[in-house]
Design a protein around this motif. Structure first.
Motif: not given
Length: 183
Positions: A172, A175-176, A178-180, A182-183
Motif C-alpha cells: 500500500s 502504491n501510494m 507511485h500514484k503520487v 509517478s506523474n
C-alpha cells in the motif's frame, strides 16, 4: 562483571578530546545517521530499497514498543545515578535498560541487511560502534546495550516472519508513492 566492564569502557572517556567528540556525536546523533541512510536508500534504490526502508521502520517501531514495555516493568537506573562516571552528555535519569539507541539501531540494521547488504552492513557497523559509544559517554551499562541489540534483532525477526501482516502495508505504501509521484 557489568559494572567492571562499564568502568573500564567509561574510564577511557575524558582523555582525548577528538575521540570524546566522535563518541559524543555517535552516542547522541546516530539515529539521524540511520534515518539519512534510509532516505538515501528510499530515493536511490528503487522499490527494493523502499521495501527495505519500510520493513526497517516497522522493526524499529516494534523495538521501541518492546523497550517501552520492558522499561515500565523493570527499572534500571542510569550508571551516573549511583556511580561516579565520566559523563560526557547530559541525559535524563530515566530507565537505562534496555537501550533505545541500541534497539533502534540494531532493528534497522538487521532488517536492512536482509535486503541491502551495503546499507545494512554500514548500519551494523554503526550499531556496533554505538554500543561502545553509549557506554563510553556514561549513559548506559554494557548489559543495556546488549539487551537493546537483542531486542532490535528480535524485532527484525518479527517483521520478517510476520510478512503476512507487513507485506500488504508495504504494498500500500509503495502504491501510494507511485500514484503520487509517478506523474
Amino acid at each position: 562483571m557489568n559494572l567492571i566492564l562499564f568502568h573500564f569502557l567509561n574510564g577511557l572517556a575524558g582523555h582525548t578530546i577528538i575521540i570524546d567528540k566522535i563518541m559524543i556525536f555517535l552516542a547522541v546523533y546516530s539515529p539521524v545517521v540511520y534515518v539519512l541512510l534510509m532516505i538515501v536508500q528510499w530515493f536511490l534504490c528503487g522499490d527494493k530499497g523502499k521495501k527495505a526502508s519500510v520493513e526497517a521502520f516497522f522493526a524499529a517501531v516494534i523495538a521501541m514498543a518492546l523497550n517501552l514495555t520492558i522499561s515500565k516493568i523493570y527499572f534500571e537506573p542510569r550508571p551516573f545515578v549511583h556511580h561516579k562516571v565520566n559523563l560526557l552528555v547530559n541525559h535524563p535519569a530515566d530507565a537505562s535498560f534496555p537501550s533505545d539507541h541500541a534497539a533502534f539501531g540494531s532493528a534497522l540494521a538487521f532488517a536492512e541487511i536482509m535486503y541491502d547488504k551495503v546499507i545494512g552492513s554500514i548500519m551494523m557497523i554503526l550499531t556496533i560502534i554505538l554500543l561502545f559509544a553509549r557506554v563510553y559517554v556514561g549513559v548506559h551499562y554494557p548489559i543495556d546495550m546488549i539487551g537493546g541489540f537483542f531486542i532490535g534483532y528480535i524485532s527484525s525477526k518479527i517483521v520478517k516472519y510476520g510478512s503476512f501482516i507487513f507485506n500488504p502495508i508495504e504494498t500500500s505504501v509503495l502504491n501510494m508513492w507511485h500514484k503520487v509521484f509517478s506523474n
